[in-house]
Design a protein around this motif. Structure first.
Motif, short mmCIF file in Angstrom:
data_model
loop_
_atom_site.label_atom_id
_atom_site.label_comp_id
_atom_site.label_asym_id
_atom_site.label_seq_id
_atom_site.Cartn_x
_atom_site.Cartn_y
_atom_site.Cartn_z
N GLN A 15 -25.14 10.93 4.45
CA GLN A 15 -24.66 12.05 4.48
C GLN A 15 -24.95 13.40 4.84
N LEU A 16 -26.57 13.13 5.06
CA LEU A 16 -27.65 14.14 5.60
C LEU A 16 -27.26 13.44 7.40
N ALA A 17 -27.13 12.38 8.02
CA ALA A 17 -26.66 12.52 9.37
C ALA A 17 -24.87 13.10 9.57
N ARG A 18 -24.38 12.81 8.39
CA ARG A 18 -22.60 13.77 8.97
C ARG A 18 -22.83 15.43 9.13
N LEU A 19 -23.72 15.80 8.30
CA LEU A 19 -23.85 17.33 7.87
C LEU A 19 -24.94 17.65 9.70
N ALA A 20 -25.76 16.81 9.88
CA ALA A 20 -26.53 16.42 11.32
C ALA A 20 -25.45 16.80 12.89
N GLY A 22 -21.99 17.50 11.82
CA GLY A 22 -20.92 18.35 11.75
C GLY A 22 -19.83 17.83 11.33
N ARG A 23 -19.86 15.91 10.82
CA ARG A 23 -19.01 15.35 10.40
C ARG A 23 -18.92 15.11 8.79
N MET A 24 -19.34 16.47 8.15
CA MET A 24 -18.94 16.78 6.75
C MET A 24 -17.79 16.98 6.37
N PRO A 25 -17.73 16.28 5.25
CA PRO A 25 -15.95 17.09 4.55
C PRO A 25 -16.06 18.46 4.24
N HIS A 26 -14.90 19.24 4.40
CA HIS A 26 -14.86 20.29 3.32
C HIS A 26 -15.27 19.97 2.41
N ALA A 27 -14.86 18.79 2.11
CA ALA A 27 -14.94 18.92 0.33
C ALA A 27 -15.13 17.32 0.03
N LEU A 45 -28.24 17.26 -1.35
CA LEU A 45 -26.94 17.80 -0.56
C LEU A 45 -26.16 19.00 -0.37
N ALA A 46 -26.34 20.28 -1.17
CA ALA A 46 -26.24 21.16 -0.39
C ALA A 46 -27.24 22.09 -0.69
N LEU A 47 -28.41 21.86 -0.74
CA LEU A 47 -30.13 22.63 -0.30
C LEU A 47 -29.77 21.93 1.30
N ALA A 48 -29.26 21.03 1.70
CA ALA A 48 -29.16 20.39 3.21
C ALA A 48 -28.79 21.39 3.97
N ALA A 49 -27.19 21.72 3.19
CA ALA A 49 -25.85 22.37 3.58
C ALA A 49 -26.75 23.32 3.92
N VAL A 56 -34.29 16.76 12.69
CA VAL A 56 -33.40 16.32 13.36
C VAL A 56 -32.10 15.23 12.81
N GLU A 57 -32.78 14.82 11.35
CA GLU A 57 -32.30 13.69 10.49
C GLU A 57 -31.17 14.45 9.60
N GLY A 58 -31.51 15.33 9.45
CA GLY A 58 -30.48 16.48 8.79
C GLY A 58 -31.27 17.11 7.97
#
Length: 321
Positions: A15-20, A22-27, A45-49, A56-58
């Motif tokens: 999920q960190l990779a998706r955040l980094a 820009g591929r994280m879904p809205h829900a 994940l909330a903290l990371a977002a 570099v790995e999100g």
């Protein structure tokens, strides 16, 4: 920064990779059994977002203003929604307020984030209200729903979230972690039996000394099936306990006893079930399966615990089917 628990590391990194990127879904809908750390994963994940200077790995930096406010539980771009103390459900007013908040501009975080748990506790009006936000999500928002019973969510909600199923960890990882929590090796088998393999549940049971109650219950059930104690006396003795959990334990005792009866032997660490297994009728166990599930459902209502437990124990008493 690592995942909150070792068995969540892979899911967290993905999920960190998706955040980094820009591929994280809205829900995101986090599902899986109770006691595996789904909410802790959601918080991580909330903290990371929210972090303004991720690696570099999100992974969150842990030092920016956003990270500090998160740790102080004062971040203006983070909203948590759960069951109010005076209610049994998440209600529509909470979701309406959440929707309004998610529509505001971000104060400082990289996203505006909402955590909602347990998602299946939303009443129908609340779920319908959330659906509107999921259908038209504001930009740079992330909603993380946490549920151990996703089948209770409307299909319309599930279809608008990307599901991340978190499984039970492998047995060897669970046992190593429990050992690291200071739990004695001789207790692990019984604890994992009661926890159905969930490490956090097993740890909590150990901390509250639940094994003493478990062994007392097995002794009482063995006495009951031998006709040496009565249902009313037994219900009186156990009525002060968490009724739903107690019925769950009765289910576990029956399932494990049936396993012993089929195989002719108890697994290592499960010898405490042998006396009960010797007295149980397998046909009775199968007949009681659906009824025990219904009794657990009733235990969540305002039904009288004494009367409910009398019915449960009567189902195991000699001469009853």
């Amino acid at each position: 920064m690592s995942a909150p628990y070792p068995w969540l590391e892979d899911a967290y990194r993905q999920q960190l990779a998706r955040l980094a990127s820009g591929r994280m879904p809205h829900a995101l809908l986090l599902t899986g059994p109770v006691g595996i750390g789904k909410r802790a994963l959601a918080e991580s994940l909330a903290l990371a977002a929210l972090c303004n200077a991720p690696g570099v790995e999100g992974a969150p930096c842990g030092h920016c203003d956003s990270c500090r406010l998160y740790r102080a539980d004062t971040h203006p771009d983070l909203t948590r929604v759960t069951i109010p103390e005076d209610k049994t459900q998440i209600v529509v007013d909470q979701i309406r307020e959440l929707s309004e908040t998610m529509g505001l501009s971000r104060s400082m975080g990289a996203h505006r984030v909402a955590l909602l748990w347990p998602a299946e506790a939303m009443n129908p009006n609340a779920a319908n209200s959330l659906l509107k936000t999921l259908e038209e999500p504001p930009e740079r928002t992330l909603m993380i729903l946490v549920s151990a019973e996703p089948s209770r969510l409307p299909a319309t909600i599930r279809s608008r979230c990307q599901t991340l199923a978190v499984p039970l960890p492998p047995d060897e990882i669970t046992r190593a972690w429990l050992a690291g929590q200071g739990i004695q090796a001789g207790q692990v088998d019984a604890l994992l039996c009661l926890a159905r393999g969930a490490p956090l549940v097993a740890r909590d049971l150990a901390e509250e000394g639940a094994l003493e109650q478990w062994h007392a219950l097995l002794g009482d059930l063995s006495q009951l099936t031998r006709g040496k104690t009565g249902t009313v006396a037994l219900a009186e003795r156990w009525k002060a306990q968490d009724t739903e959990r107690l019925i769950r334990w009765v289910q576990i005792a029956l399932w494990e006893s049936a396993r012993i009866a089929f195989t002719g032997r108890a697994a290592a660490g499960r010898e405490d079930l042998q006396p009960l297994a010797k007295t149980l009728d397998l046909g009775r166990i199968f007949q009681l399966h659906d009824r025990l599930t219904e009794w657990r459902r009733l235990a969540r209502t305002t039904v009288n615990p004494q009367m409910l437990l009398e019915e449960v124990f009567a189902g195991l008493a000699p001469g009853r089917a």
